[in-house]
Design an enzyme around this catalytic site. Structure first.
Site, mmCIF file in Angstrom:
data_model
loop_
_atom_site.group_PDB
_atom_site.id
_atom_site.type_symbol
_atom_site.label_atom_id
_atom_site.label_comp_id
_atom_site.label_asym_id
_atom_site.label_seq_id
_atom_site.Cartn_x
_atom_site.Cartn_y
_atom_site.Cartn_z
ATOM 1 N N LYS A 167 16.103 6.752 42.491
ATOM 2 C CA LYS A 167 15.177 7.146 41.427
ATOM 3 C C LYS A 167 15.905 7.702 40.200
ATOM 4 O O LYS A 167 15.416 7.598 39.085
ATOM 5 C CB LYS A 167 14.134 8.149 41.932
ATOM 6 C CG LYS A 167 14.668 9.542 42.251
ATOM 7 C CD LYS A 167 14.120 10.589 41.304
ATOM 8 C CE LYS A 167 14.729 11.957 41.447
ATOM 9 N NZ LYS A 167 15.793 12.287 42.335
ATOM 10 N N GLY A 223 13.011 15.147 45.565
ATOM 11 C CA GLY A 223 12.267 15.338 46.801
ATOM 12 C C GLY A 223 11.712 16.746 46.972
ATOM 13 O O GLY A 223 10.644 16.929 47.552
ATOM 14 N N ASN A 224 12.430 17.744 46.424
ATOM 15 C CA ASN A 224 11.964 19.115 46.605
ATOM 16 C C ASN A 224 10.663 19.392 45.863
ATOM 17 O O ASN A 224 9.986 20.375 46.136
ATOM 18 C CB ASN A 224 13.044 20.117 46.183
ATOM 19 C CG ASN A 224 13.361 20.013 44.704
ATOM 20 O OD1 ASN A 224 13.639 18.933 44.199
ATOM 21 N ND2 ASN A 224 13.305 21.114 44.013
ATOM 22 N N LYS A 234 22.591 11.614 39.866
ATOM 23 C CA LYS A 234 21.970 12.374 38.763
ATOM 24 C C LYS A 234 22.919 12.448 37.575
ATOM 25 O O LYS A 234 22.521 12.245 36.429
ATOM 26 C CB LYS A 234 21.607 13.795 39.226
ATOM 27 C CG LYS A 234 20.570 13.793 40.324
ATOM 28 C CD LYS A 234 20.201 15.196 40.755
ATOM 29 C CE LYS A 234 19.662 15.186 42.165
ATOM 30 N NZ LYS A 234 18.620 14.173 42.433
ATOM 31 N N LYS A 286 22.687 2.235 52.209
ATOM 32 C CA LYS A 286 21.866 3.434 51.995
ATOM 33 C C LYS A 286 21.127 3.767 53.292
ATOM 34 O O LYS A 286 20.272 3.007 53.751
ATOM 35 C CB LYS A 286 20.878 3.161 50.863
ATOM 36 C CG LYS A 286 19.834 4.226 50.655
ATOM 37 C CD LYS A 286 20.401 5.457 49.977
ATOM 38 C CE LYS A 286 19.332 6.547 49.876
ATOM 39 N NZ LYS A 286 19.900 7.828 49.447
HETATM 40 P P1 ADP Z 1 16.722 15.320 44.882
HETATM 41 O O1 ADP Z 1 15.767 15.245 45.998
HETATM 42 O O2 ADP Z 1 16.273 16.234 43.787
HETATM 43 O O3 ADP Z 1 17.170 13.968 44.387
HETATM 44 P P2 ADP Z 1 19.302 15.634 46.222
HETATM 45 O O4 ADP Z 1 19.305 16.343 47.513
HETATM 46 O O5 ADP Z 1 19.430 14.158 46.215
HETATM 47 O O6 ADP Z 1 17.984 16.098 45.456
HETATM 48 O O7 ADP Z 1 20.438 16.231 45.271
HETATM 49 C C1 ADP Z 1 20.556 17.629 45.032
HETATM 50 C C2 ADP Z 1 21.595 18.216 45.971
HETATM 51 O O8 ADP Z 1 22.885 17.744 45.626
HETATM 52 C C3 ADP Z 1 21.768 19.709 45.903
HETATM 53 O O9 ADP Z 1 20.797 20.378 46.674
HETATM 54 C C4 ADP Z 1 23.188 19.898 46.492
HETATM 55 O O10 ADP Z 1 23.107 20.159 47.866
HETATM 56 C C5 ADP Z 1 23.842 18.526 46.334
HETATM 57 N N1 ADP Z 1 25.101 18.490 45.598
HETATM 58 C C6 ADP Z 1 26.137 17.692 45.931
HETATM 59 N N2 ADP Z 1 27.152 17.821 45.075
HETATM 60 C C7 ADP Z 1 26.766 18.747 44.155
HETATM 61 C C8 ADP Z 1 27.381 19.300 42.992
HETATM 62 N N3 ADP Z 1 28.604 18.937 42.594
HETATM 63 N N4 ADP Z 1 26.679 20.209 42.265
HETATM 64 C C9 ADP Z 1 25.433 20.577 42.649
HETATM 65 N N5 ADP Z 1 24.804 20.082 43.738
HETATM 66 C C10 ADP Z 1 25.450 19.172 44.491
HETATM 67 MG MG MG Z 2 18.232 12.473 45.639
#
Ligand code: ADP
Ligand code: MG
Length: 344
Positions: A245, A43-44, A307, A161
């Site tokens: 995704k 999303g970023n 991820k 979700k």
């Molecule tokens: P995207 O939009 O890229 O899918 P998300 O917000 O879903 O991003 O996932 C990334 C976020 O996951 C990071 O910004 C962080 O806040 C969070 N996060 C949760 N657990 C962890 C972890 N163990 N290590 C790193 N980030 C984490």
């Molecule tokens: Mg995400």
């Protein structure tokens, strides 16, 4: 280059196709490409750092993300792009709610299809321009992509979700009466929950492979793909669901025979002990060791969890390398120098 093997087919644009819209290389000019790599953007990459999702914010974020993607392509990587759509679907759902008395709300699969189109269009234009500035005339194309899910996936019986905005219970009632599921999240209010079933198959993989072989850079399976179910006669229909995704990216990477998967997000690496005094970023790691951390609950559901799961699935099923890192570190990550780099 004169030698050309069986899979070195040369794209044949229609007569009159402008050079800028043609495939990868002119006939006979096709260069060997680097390792096929699925790049999944979070999303970023599509909203402003403060989470704003105004069209101009989204366009600016996508343009800057495409600079990084263009760098990878210019360095010789054969990229297949995919992306999330959480904030964009959230916005569409708010419009559905506010306009429900005037125009009929559209189902979630339509929301997915709509966001594939708007994000895809914006990415295609931005990536094409970024490549052109680097002297690479490449066709870039977004494919409306369907992802098959199982009609009997347990997620349909247990929607969990959260999507869209928070509403006070009195306002949520109206939508609950329409058959939607909402959960009470305490002081912030209620939020709609929908099914997020397991992606099973990229239905449009054959068309996607044709695009890749033509030399085009494809944008595919945006938002995890449009969720669909198939009946026993093969008829496809949309499913009321959203897809993750990251999970779809692992499936996509296998479907196109990618050697590598990059999950670009807003942190430079996955972290063990996230949010504690012992927090420590994970660098190069074997799948088995990362699996053990995941089993210990180091990665939050709905953010880093999917991820890590996607990286593990990809590597455990034959992928050579999966990388979780920031957008600006993708190249270094693919070289194994930065980010969380997962290997078999
Ligand atoms: P995207 O939009 O890229 O899918 P998300 O917000 O879903 O991003 O996932 C990334 C976020 O996951 C990071 O910004 C962080 O806040 C969070 N996060 C949760 N657990 C962890 C972890 N163990 N290590 C790193 N980030 C984490
Ligand atoms: Mg995400």
């Amino acid at each position: 280059m004169s030698s050309s093997g069986p899979e070195e087919r040369t794209p044949r644009p229609a007569p009159g196709t402008p050079e800028s819209a043609r495939g990868g290389h002119r006939p006979g000019e096709r260069k060997a490409r680097g390792p096929r790599t699925v790049v999944a953007l979070g999303g970023n990459a599509m909203t402003a750092p403060d989470g704003h999702a105004r069209p101009e914010d989204q366009r600016a974020a996508i343009e800057s993300a495409m600079e990084h993607v263009a760098d990878l392509i210019a360095a010789g990587t054969e990229v297949v792009l995919t992306h999330g759509n959480g904030p964009q679907v959230g916005n569409l759902l708010v419009k559905n709610e506010l306009a429900a008395r005037v125009v009929p709300p559209v189902p979630l699969d339509w929301c997915g299809a709509q966001t594939q189109a708007t994000i895809g269009f914006t990415m295609v234009s931005a990536l094409e321009a970024a490549l052109r500035r680097r002297g690479h005339e490449r066709a870039v194309a977004a494919l409306v992509t369907r992802t098959r899910v199982d009609a009997d996936d347990p997620a349909f019986a247990n929607p969990s979700k959260p999507v869209g905005r928070y509403l006070p219970p009195a306002e949520a009632e109206e939508f609950i009466a329409l058959g939607q599921d909402w959960i009470d999240l305490g002081p912030r209010g209620m939020r709609r929950v929908v099914a997020s079933p397991e992606p099973r198959e990229i239905l449009d993989a054959p068309a996607l492979l044709t695009l890749i072989e033509s030399g085009a850079v494809p944008v595919a399976a945006g938002g995890g793909g449009i969720p669909v179910v198939c009946d026993d006669r093969g008829t496809v229909r949309g499913a009321e669901a959203v897809l993750d995704k990251d999970r779809t990216a692992a499936l996509l990477a296998r479907a196109v025979g990618a050697k590598r998967l990059v999950i670009a997000t807003d942190v430079p690496a996955a972290i063990v002990g996230y949010g504690t005094d012992d927090a420590r970023p994970i660098g190069r790691i074997r799948a088995a060791e990362l699996r053990a951390y995941a089993d210990q609950g180091h990665f939050a559901d709905g953010s880093m969890g999917p991820k890590v799961e996607a990286a593990l699935r990809f590597v455990e099923s034959g992928g050579e390398r999966a990388v979780i890192t920031g957008l600006d570190r993708m190249g270094a990550g693919l070289d194994g120098r930065e980010g969380t780099v997962v290997e078999p």
